[in-house]
Design a protein around this motif. Structure first.
Motif, short mmCIF file in Angstrom:
data_model
loop_
_atom_site.label_atom_id
_atom_site.label_comp_id
_atom_site.label_asym_id
_atom_site.label_seq_id
_atom_site.Cartn_x
_atom_site.Cartn_y
_atom_site.Cartn_z
N PHE A 95 -55.41 178.74 59.21
CA PHE A 95 -56.31 177.89 58.43
C PHE A 95 -57.11 178.79 57.49
O PHE A 95 -57.77 179.74 57.93
N PHE A 96 -57.08 178.50 56.19
CA PHE A 96 -57.79 179.31 55.20
C PHE A 96 -59.06 178.60 54.78
O PHE A 96 -59.03 177.54 54.16
N SER A 97 -60.20 179.18 55.14
CA SER A 97 -61.51 178.61 54.85
C SER A 97 -62.13 179.36 53.68
O SER A 97 -62.21 180.59 53.71
N HIS A 98 -62.61 178.62 52.68
CA HIS A 98 -63.13 179.30 51.50
C HIS A 98 -64.03 178.38 50.69
O HIS A 98 -63.91 177.15 50.75
N ARG A 99 -64.92 178.99 49.96
CA ARG A 99 -65.78 178.31 48.99
C ARG A 99 -65.08 178.37 47.64
O ARG A 99 -64.65 179.43 47.22
N TRP A 100 -64.92 177.22 46.99
CA TRP A 100 -64.27 177.24 45.68
C TRP A 100 -65.10 178.07 44.71
O TRP A 100 -66.32 177.91 44.61
N LEU A 101 -64.45 178.96 43.98
CA LEU A 101 -65.14 179.86 43.08
C LEU A 101 -65.45 179.22 41.73
O LEU A 101 -66.29 179.71 40.98
N ARG A 102 -64.77 178.11 41.42
CA ARG A 102 -65.08 177.36 40.20
C ARG A 102 -65.27 175.88 40.53
O ARG A 102 -64.48 175.02 40.13
N PRO A 103 -66.33 175.56 41.30
CA PRO A 103 -66.60 174.15 41.60
C PRO A 103 -67.07 173.43 40.35
O PRO A 103 -67.73 174.02 39.49
N SER A 104 -66.71 172.17 40.23
CA SER A 104 -67.12 171.39 39.06
C SER A 104 -67.01 169.91 39.37
O SER A 104 -66.14 169.48 40.13
N LEU A 105 -67.88 169.14 38.76
CA LEU A 105 -67.78 167.69 38.87
C LEU A 105 -66.65 167.16 37.99
O LEU A 105 -66.24 166.01 38.13
N ASN A 106 -66.14 167.99 37.12
CA ASN A 106 -64.98 167.65 36.30
C ASN A 106 -63.74 168.18 37.02
O ASN A 106 -63.55 169.38 37.16
#
Length: 270
Positions: A95-106
């Protein structure tokens, strides 16, 4: 971030399907199967619920792509078929757990990696490290299969049943790999993933990598304790996701209560 892009809120799954998921999590046959390195039986039980079938992406496909593939690239495989074809004894499911590096509402702008590809670079270095470890300890080269949200789930709004299945899919993974960032522990989705692994997973530790990680086998990293934090207090890009976070916390508490802020898990930082 766990399963849907930060640009999407998590819709509520039907109560009838949620009840099926809760029933499986409390089924002694399912929890009993978690004591084995082979996850095929658990995957079959998860698929039998009638929701989305579990998918995995092989390390060779990640290597060939050179980036974290979008689900629509169709590089993820049916998990049960992938394990059957390659042999249960040869497969490791991670299982790969990570914070998205380019989060966006778009949705068009949201992406799990940065433009430089630091995350996929570190992940491929981990693949080399893990293969070296298994070769050294067990004298074979493993087939590494990853559960990665961006690759294994449709990146759309219609993820109600998939959200309900996340504790089950986490349990179906043998190992847990975290890509750490400075804000990882602040995020609600990133908090709940190690909690799910601790409650439902197989391995007795987590593994942590970060940007710039390079395989330097036989180095095995630093052993540290990681405190399990309350996901319900974590930050969210879309606050409507909080209901899904609360439901996942409730799912874990039905199996085992977690003492947030005090309970620790072992982590190896590579």
């Amino acid at each position: 971030k766990m399963s849907a892009p930060s640009s999407h809120a998590a819709p509520a799954a039907s109560e009838s399907f949620a009840a099926k998921v809760r029933g499986l999590l409390s089924d002694s046959k399912f929890s009993g199967a978690s004591g084995s390195f082979s996850r095929k039986k658990m995957i079959q039980m998860a698929n039998s619920l009638g929701g989305p079938r579990m998918k995995l992406i092989h390390s060779d496909r990640l290597q060939a792509a050179g980036h974290i593939p979008h689900h629509d690239e169709n590089l993820a495989e049916d998990a049960e078929e992938a394990v059957t074809r390659r042999g249960e004894g040869a497969c490791e499911i991670i299982f790969f757990s990570h914070r998205w590096l380019r989060p966006s509402l778009n949705a068009a702008d949201a992406h799990p990696d940065n433009a430089a590809g630091d995350k996929i670079a570190a992940l491929l270095q981990y693949v080399a490290w893990r293969k070296a470890w298994v070769r050294s300890q067990h004298h074979f080269v493993p087939e590494l299969l990853f559960w990665i949200d961006y690759s294994c789930l449709p990146q759309s709004d219609e993820l109600g049943q998939a959200f309900q299945l996340l504790p089950v899919w986490t349990a179906c993974c043998e190992r847990f790999l975290c890509f750490a960032t400075t804000d990882y522990a602040d995020r609600a989705w990133c908090r709940i993933e190690p909690v799910l692994a601790a409650v439902f997973g197989f391995a007795d530790h987590l593994t942590v990598i970060s940007s710039g990680f390079v395989n330097r086998w036989p180095e095995r990293g630093q052993k540290r304790d990681m405190v399990l934090l309350n996901p319900e207090d974590g930050l969210l890009t879309v606050d409507a996701d909080r209901a899904a976070v609360q439901e996942l916390c409730a799912a874990t508490s039905r199996v085992r209560a977690v003492n947030f802020g005090k309970e620790k898990v072992v982590a190896f930082f590579l």
